[in-house]
Design a protein around this motif. Structure first.
Motif, PDB file in Angstrom:
ATOM      1  N   LYS B 201      64.684   2.872 -31.316  1.00 59.22           N
ATOM      2  CA  LYS B 201      63.659   3.517 -31.051  1.00 59.22           C
ATOM      3  C   LYS B 201      63.032   2.860 -29.810  1.00 59.22           C
ATOM      4  O   LYS B 201      61.908   3.079 -29.114  1.00 59.22           O
ATOM      5  N   THR B 224      49.704   5.822 -23.420  1.00 56.13           N
ATOM      6  CA  THR B 224      49.313   4.586 -23.308  1.00 56.13           C
ATOM      7  C   THR B 224      49.199   3.920 -24.685  1.00 56.13           C
ATOM      8  O   THR B 224      49.691   2.669 -24.983  1.00 56.13           O
ATOM      9  N   GLU B 225      48.619   4.822 -25.682  1.00 56.39           N
ATOM     10  CA  GLU B 225      48.632   4.242 -27.005  1.00 56.39           C
ATOM     11  C   GLU B 225      49.911   3.942 -27.608  1.00 56.39           C
ATOM     12  O   GLU B 225      50.112   2.726 -28.071  1.00 56.39           O
ATOM     13  N   GLU B 226      50.780   4.887 -27.305  1.00 50.27           N
ATOM     14  CA  GLU B 226      52.360   4.835 -27.928  1.00 50.27           C
ATOM     15  C   GLU B 226      52.992   3.514 -27.230  1.00 50.27           C
ATOM     16  O   GLU B 226      53.742   3.011 -27.966  1.00 50.27           O
ATOM     17  N   GLU B 227      52.662   3.298 -25.985  1.00 51.05           N
ATOM     18  CA  GLU B 227      53.134   2.253 -25.103  1.00 51.05           C
ATOM     19  C   GLU B 227      52.874   1.079 -25.934  1.00 51.05           C
ATOM     20  O   GLU B 227      53.673  -0.046 -26.042  1.00 51.05           O
ATOM     21  N   ALA B 228      51.630   0.757 -26.113  1.00 51.91           N
ATOM     22  CA  ALA B 228      50.810  -0.347 -26.801  1.00 51.91           C
ATOM     23  C   ALA B 228      51.830  -0.591 -28.038  1.00 51.91           C
ATOM     24  O   ALA B 228      51.836  -1.611 -28.449  1.00 51.91           O
ATOM     25  N   LYS B 229      51.814   0.460 -28.880  1.00 52.38           N
ATOM     26  CA  LYS B 229      52.440   0.282 -30.182  1.00 52.38           C
ATOM     27  C   LYS B 229      54.007  -0.435 -30.031  1.00 52.38           C
ATOM     28  O   LYS B 229      54.202  -1.024 -30.650  1.00 52.38           O
ATOM     29  N   LEU B 230      54.828   0.330 -29.078  1.00 52.20           N
ATOM     30  CA  LEU B 230      55.932  -0.080 -28.949  1.00 52.20           C
ATOM     31  C   LEU B 230      56.211  -1.415 -28.461  1.00 52.20           C
ATOM     32  O   LEU B 230      57.095  -2.280 -28.868  1.00 52.20           O
ATOM     33  N   LYS B 231      55.159  -1.924 -27.536  1.00 50.38           N
ATOM     34  CA  LYS B 231      55.054  -3.200 -27.160  1.00 50.38           C
ATOM     35  C   LYS B 231      54.939  -4.317 -28.295  1.00 50.38           C
ATOM     36  O   LYS B 231      55.466  -5.228 -28.447  1.00 50.38           O
ATOM     37  N   GLU B 232      54.004  -3.759 -29.290  1.00 49.27           N
ATOM     38  CA  GLU B 232      53.591  -4.522 -30.404  1.00 49.27           C
ATOM     39  C   GLU B 232      54.896  -4.923 -31.187  1.00 49.27           C
ATOM     40  O   GLU B 232      55.063  -5.866 -31.744  1.00 49.27           O
ATOM     41  N   LYS B 233      55.677  -3.631 -31.384  1.00 49.50           N
ATOM     42  CA  LYS B 233      56.843  -3.874 -31.992  1.00 49.50           C
ATOM     43  C   LYS B 233      57.945  -4.380 -31.310  1.00 49.50           C
ATOM     44  O   LYS B 233      59.235  -4.328 -31.696  1.00 49.50           O
ATOM     45  N   TRP B 236      59.657  -2.044 -26.261  1.00 51.93           N
ATOM     46  CA  TRP B 236      59.505  -1.658 -24.999  1.00 51.93           C
ATOM     47  C   TRP B 236      60.342  -2.344 -24.029  1.00 51.93           C
ATOM     48  O   TRP B 236      60.498  -3.442 -23.890  1.00 51.93           O
TER      49      TRP B 236
END
Lengths: 340, 298
Positions: B201, B224-233, B236
């Motif tokens: 993913k 932007t939201e999705e990017e933040a989520k991917l970064k968190e997990k 990214w």
């Protein structure tokens, strides 16, 4: 012409004072190119207490030898060598700088080229002088070095040209340029150089060093019997040795046979082994990858023995025998013994 | 701060296993038809990096320069154990020779900033030049240790490594940071099933946009939201262009390359002039006789 063209420079690689064959090959090629450009051939040799080996460079065609000595230059490490050579290149501005594509040459030349912002082409197999028109910038370049090398795993041959300021730098594969016979009366000038080597170039130290003489040097062999994966086993390499002994030949191998552990790497012919050009090369059970062919296809005569009639080795062979090497080789031994 | 190392890898066409489908009727190689693979010695470099992660707790950053789909090799590295991935992609990087490539990679390393080691494979199978490693070390003004087979010791400020030399080996000690080029010296670990589940993913910004029908960040705030989520997990994949790494546009791509390709000739396999010798007693007798006659043998 505004400025006189620079000379042709050759890096001379030495180990314990012995000059590498490839360096002499490059002196000979350098001489030919320098004559074509009407400039001098100059050699640069580095080490500490270098004595005795310099004359042979003149005999093979050098006009000037820069002898660079410092205790930081023995044993070889990249940083002090690069620093000393860069300062000489900046001072003397050669037109061309050639380095053997050995392990040392391939780590040293790029380090130097990066500092000099010079173009560098790796593993050249041929060098020529020709004109070049840069279609992009619409500029004409007269008498440039055509740097010819295989790429893409040997599937293409590329001609590369350096269009920036000199030097035009190349590394050249071992064994491809011919050593012309030396002229023992030829003389030249030795220029001794005491380099300045900074502390930052001395931060890599050699702690331990173990080397062994090569068990064989196939570059000098007249006849080579080479075995590949088709030989089948370490034990069965005996049949290759039998033929070699009968024909007074040396034994070579493909990478597949070396990787299988049937024979040591000193015997490997091809891109990651040695390049050979004997008068006779007999390839036994070798399919003939581009990498292998690159190391032997200039042999005067090639005989290929393989059970697969479509094996690529047949494309470079002069004589093809489609058959089992275990049957063919004994017949060859018998035939030879009967004739002589 | 956690100690970091960077492994530079390359996606290459598989030049070693050229199948019939990649051959043109003229007997030359159709380069576009070759499958793209992880450069073999870069896998050895990655494995060495992951061994150092296991032994010394390094954080392994893997980076590559290439077209957007080179993100594939980065994911392959994440599957094996890399911690972070960077894709350098920009039209301006195209057509780079080894000098321009090493310059761009040096800008990337400088942007990462904190690293003890840079690892790369000795050479890539598409060009076989082995130049980018030493040139990158020079650009970063750090020492290079080429043809490394094993890292023997790694301390806070220095490394001891075994490397091959003509006819043997050598143990070198170097200050850190340093660049190592790695030869085929280890068995790269396979992709881990669990990591595949997670990191398949992982996305670059371009991939995220493409996933949403090539949407743009300005008119699709969910990106932007999705990017933040991917970064968190930690999913990214950084996508950096020339501006992001502060590269001088005159020194990258074709413009930054002193070498030009004048001509490319395909090597043609031509099956001419081969004399077919029968594998029989008489066929071989005749051949040996011929070779003795013309003084090749005897």
């Amino acid at each position: 012409m505004a400025e006189k063209r620079g000379n042709v420079w050759v890096f001379i690689e030495q180990e314990a004072g012995k000059i590498a064959d490839v360096s002499l090959e490059l002196i000979c090629k350098g001489r030919e190119i320098a004559d074509r450009l009407d400039v001098k051939t100059e050699a640069v040799i580095l080490g500490n207490n270098l004595e005795g080996s310099i004359e042979t460079l003149f005999h093979h065609g050098a006009d000037v030898v820069y002898q660079v000595e410092d205790k930081a230059l023995e044993p070889f490490t990249v940083l002090p060598y690069a620093e000393a050579i860069v300062s000489l290149l900046k001072e003397h501005k050669p037109n061309i700088f050639m380095v053997g594509a050995t392990l040392k040459g391939r780590e040293l030349a790029p380090r130097i080229a990066s500092t000099m912002l010079a173009g560098l082409t790796a593993d050249c197999t041929d060098l020529q002088i020709d004109n070049f028109v840069d279609k992009l910038t619409k500029t004409d370049h007269k008498d440039k070095l055509m740097q010819i090398r295989p790429a893409f795993g040997g599937n293409i041959i590329a001609t590369i040209v350096t269009t920036w300021e000199d030097p035009q730098m190349v590394t050249v594969r071992e064994g491809v340029m011919k050593i012309t016979s030396p002229n023992k009366s030829r003389k030249g000038k030795v220029v001794k150089v005491k380099p300045e080597i900074s502390a930052s170039s001395k931060i890599v130290k050699v702690i331990e060093r173990i080397t062994q003489e090569k068990s064989i040097d196939l570059k000098k062999s007249q006849i080579i019997i080479a075995g590949g994966y088709g030989v089948g086993s370490k034990e069965n390499f005996k049949i290759i040795y039998d033929l070699a002994n009968t024909l007074n030949a040396d034994v070579g191998a493909s990478r597949a046979a070396v990787d299988a552990g049937w024979i040591n790497h000193d015997h490997q012919v091809g891109q990651t082994g040695v390049t050979v050009r004997p008068k006779l090369y007999i390839a036994c059970g070798i399919s003939g990858s581009v990498q292998h062919r690159a190391g032997m296809d200039e042999s005067s005569k090639i005989i290929a023995i393989n059970t697969d009639p479509d094996a690529p080795i047949f494309s470079v062979a002069h004589y093809g025998i489609v058959g089992d090497l275990n049957e063919v080789i004994p017949k060859m031994i018998k035939a030879f013994r009967a004739k002589v | 701060m956690k100690r970091q190392l960077i492994v530079f890898v390359k996606q290459v066409p598989d030049t070693k296993n050229i199948s019939g489908e990649a051959m043109t009727p003229e007997g030359t190689v159709n380069r576009a038809a070759l499958p793209a693979i992880f450069n073999p010695e870069d896998l050895n470099a990655l494995e060495l990096g992951l061994e150092l992660k296991d032994r010394f707790g390094y954080s392994v950053i893997v980076a590559t320069m290439g077209p957007p789909n080179a993100a594939e090799v980065l994911r392959a590295a994440l599957y094996r154990g890399a911690d972070e991935a960077i894709l350098l992609t920009d039209k301006g990087f195209a057509g780079a020779d080894t000098l321009a490539t090493s310059y761009a990679l040096s800008c990337c390393a400088k942007t990462v900033k904190n690293y003890d080691l840079i690892l790369c494979g000795r050479q890539a199978i598409d060009g076989d030049t082995a130049q980018v490693g030493p040139q990158l070390a020079e650009k970063l003004e750090i020492p290079q240790v080429c043809y490394v087979e094993e890292v023997i010791e790694l301390e806070k400020k220095k490394i001891k490594a075994k490397r091959s030399i003509e006819g043997g080996f050598e143990v070198l000690e170097s200050q850190l940071p340093a660049l190592l080029t790695v030869v085929e010296c280890n068995e790269p670990r396979p992709k881990a099933a669990k990591r595949i589940m997670k990191y398949k993913k992982a996305k670059t910004a371009s991939e995220l946009k493409k996933f949403h029908g090539n949407a743009d960040y300005t008119d699709a705030p969910m990106l932007t939201e999705e990017e933040a989520k991917l970064k968190e997990k930690n999913l990214w994949i950084h996508e950096w262009n020339a501006a992001k790494i502060g590269a001088d546009l005159q020194r990258i791509g074709m413009k930054g390359s002193p070498t030009k390709v004048k001509k490319i000739q395909s090597v043609v396999l031509e099956a001419t002039e081969v004399v077919n010798v029968e594998p029989t007693g008489s066929g071989i007798n005749k051949l040996i006789h011929e070779l003795i006659e013309d003084h090749t043998l005897g």
